[in-house]
Design an enzyme around this catalytic site. Structure first.
Site, mmCIF file in Angstrom:
data_model
loop_
_atom_site.group_PDB
_atom_site.id
_atom_site.type_symbol
_atom_site.label_atom_id
_atom_site.label_comp_id
_atom_site.label_asym_id
_atom_site.label_seq_id
_atom_site.Cartn_x
_atom_site.Cartn_y
_atom_site.Cartn_z
ATOM 1 N N CYS A 54 -1.493 -7.194 -2.901
ATOM 2 C CA CYS A 54 -2.244 -6.165 -2.096
ATOM 3 C C CYS A 54 -3.680 -5.662 -2.567
ATOM 4 C CB CYS A 54 -1.360 -4.686 -1.928
ATOM 5 S SG CYS A 54 0.012 -4.999 -1.336
ATOM 6 N N PHE B 73 1.622 -5.690 -6.200
ATOM 7 C CA PHE B 73 2.590 -6.211 -6.822
ATOM 8 C C PHE B 73 2.168 -7.165 -7.928
ATOM 9 C CE2 PHE B 73 6.288 -5.960 -3.375
ATOM 10 C CZ PHE B 73 6.252 -4.349 -3.274
ATOM 11 N N LYS C 218 -4.456 3.888 5.434
ATOM 12 C CA LYS C 218 -3.222 3.234 5.578
ATOM 13 C C LYS C 218 -2.412 4.286 6.559
ATOM 14 C CE LYS C 218 -2.844 0.231 1.839
ATOM 15 N NZ LYS C 218 -4.069 0.489 1.017
ATOM 16 N N HIS D 106 -0.007 -0.802 6.034
ATOM 17 C CA HIS D 106 -0.795 -1.422 4.668
ATOM 18 C C HIS D 106 -0.716 -3.004 5.237
ATOM 19 C CE1 HIS D 106 -1.225 -2.982 1.032
ATOM 20 N NE2 HIS D 106 -0.097 -2.507 0.330
ATOM 21 N N GLU E 281 -0.924 7.086 -8.177
ATOM 22 C CA GLU E 281 -2.488 7.227 -7.747
ATOM 23 C C GLU E 281 -2.941 8.581 -8.173
ATOM 24 O OE1 GLU E 281 -5.417 5.205 -4.714
ATOM 25 O OE2 GLU E 281 -3.520 5.474 -4.322
ATOM 26 N N HIS F 231 -5.567 3.908 -2.538
ATOM 27 C CA HIS F 231 -4.559 2.737 -2.085
ATOM 28 C C HIS F 231 -3.385 3.331 -1.177
ATOM 29 C CE1 HIS F 231 -2.623 -1.114 -2.344
ATOM 30 N NE2 HIS F 231 -1.736 -0.663 -2.807
#
Length: 412
Positions: A163, A399, A335, A340, A314, A303
């Protein structure tokens, strides 16, 4: 002094709109692009919703004879690149082609092609598999095809970092310009992951929202009721170029790409490091690279995935990096509207960050109804906000614990 990098064009394809302008208008209206899946029968799946690009016509950007040769993620990459190039006013010809690069990545690549080709092999035999199968599924065919179609003969690179892919692509492209390896780069990410195997895999991880009865309310970053992310598709591409090159051709400059940071959590394959410590280090690296003080940043495009762990980590990272200034920061997760886009998320959100900076409007976080007590910043809830800021940070965390941040500054 190092070469300065500026943004001169943007292109986007998203669940909120098939062009950058349509996407921007949808975001400012607070419109969700999430709906019930239409691209395959999701009966039996725990999640049956996604952020699909529903009004995309690849033949608007490609010769209709070529469309079948391109996986959907490549079609998105071509569309966003041509859009960004047109927006920049750059003409690629023999005088500059060797100095124009393409850095477009994808987190998954041609998973649609893999799925369909293997079905053909099983049902009809190996001889019926298309000879275009391999070129359609390879991640590097996104920048490869773009370079062929627009005539860009400079560096041609694909990053694959989950991502964080789109942000890494843009940051590394900026470094190539600073190092003198290119004068202009089309940079970003593209993704088309909406397949049964992707839904089965992410679903088994319990990563996806299962708010199937209310698709438009499913992606809800920082809200106490969030239950996972919503998968989306699309692309985001910037035209970035060396400042003097842009000035010589009289280009309109949207923003300066002033800083880039990249690092690793070195903690877990899917979960963020406790307290967002890896993300915090990445944001600090970005500020240092840009030479920008924390209090100069007015907006963070987070994010903000709508997963329980990411959003709180975050938030903690932002508070650690910005200190008291964190309470004066505007932070939003687009998002909440797009879902996403995985490897394309950083590219799309870079486009959004540049437009927010250039146009003086901050897009909202929708569906933030009951804030998580651990998520206690100003997330621009519900409604877009007219606000001029001097600098914008765009965060992307993937990830494997991979992190990338970009810092855009108002050009002066």
């Amino acid at each position: 002094m190092r070469r300065r990098v500026v943004v001169t064009g943007v292109g986007a394809v998203s669940p909120v709109g098939a062009t950058a302008e349509q996407t921007w208008a949808g975001l400012l209206a607070g419109r969700s692009g999430v709906d019930t899946l239409s691209c395959f029968d999701a009966t039996g799946f725990g999640t049956t919703i996604a952020g699909e690009v529903r009004d995309f016509d690849p033949s608007a950007w490609l010769d209709h004879k070529e469309v079948k040769k391109f996986d959907r993620f490549i079609q998105f990459a071509v569309a966003a690149s041509r859009m960004a190039l047109r927006d920049s006013g750059l003409v690629i010809d023999e005088s500059n082609a060797d100095r124009v690069g393409v850095y477009i990545g994808s987190g998954i690549g041609g998973v649609i092609t893999i799925t369909e080709s293997d079905r053909t092999r099983i049902e009809k035999g190996p001889d019926r598999v298309s000879p275009f199968t391999i070129p359609k599924l390879l991640v590097n065919m996104a920048p490869g095809y773009v370079s062929i179609l627009v005539g860009a003969r400079g560096p041609n690179v694909s990053h694959v970092s989950a991502c964080a892919t789109g942000s890494h692509s843009i940051g590394e492209a900026a470094d190539a310009i600073r190092a003198g390896r290119a004068d202009v780069v089309l940079a970003g990410g593209a993704e088309a992951p909406l397949t049964p195997i992707a839904f089965a895999g992410f679903g088994k991880m319990k990563a996806l929202s299962e708010r199937n009865s209310e698709p438009e309310r499913a992606s809800r970053p920082f809200d106490a009721g969030r239950d996972g992310f919503v998968m989306g598709e699309g692309a985001g591409v910037l035209v970035i170029e060396e400042l003097e090159h842009a000035r010589r051709r009289g280009a309109r400059i949207l923003a300066e790409l002033a800083g880039y940071g990249a690092n690793a959590d070195a903690h877990h394959i899917t979960a963020p490091a406790p307290g967002g410590r890896g993300a915090a280090r990445c944001m600090r690296l970005t500020l240092a690279d840009a030479g920008v003080a924390p209090e100069e940043v007015g907006y963070v495009n987070a994010h903000g995935t709508s997963t329980p762990y990411n959003d709180s980590a975050e938030t903690a990272a932002i508070k650690e990096v910005f200190g008291d200034h964190a309470r004066r920061l505007a932070v939003s997760s687009t998002k909440s509207m797009t879902g996403h886009l995985l490897g394309a998320a950083g590219g799309l959100e870079a486009v959004i960050s540049v437009l927010a900076l250039h146009r003086g409007v901050l897009p909202p976080t929708i569906n933030l109804e009951v804030p998580d007590p651990e998520c206690d910043l100003d997330y621009v809830p519900g409604t877009a906000r007219e606000q001029r800021v001097r600098a914008v940070m765009s965060n992307a965390f993937g990830f494997g614990g991979t992190n990338a941040c970009l810092l855009f500054r108002a050009f002066a």
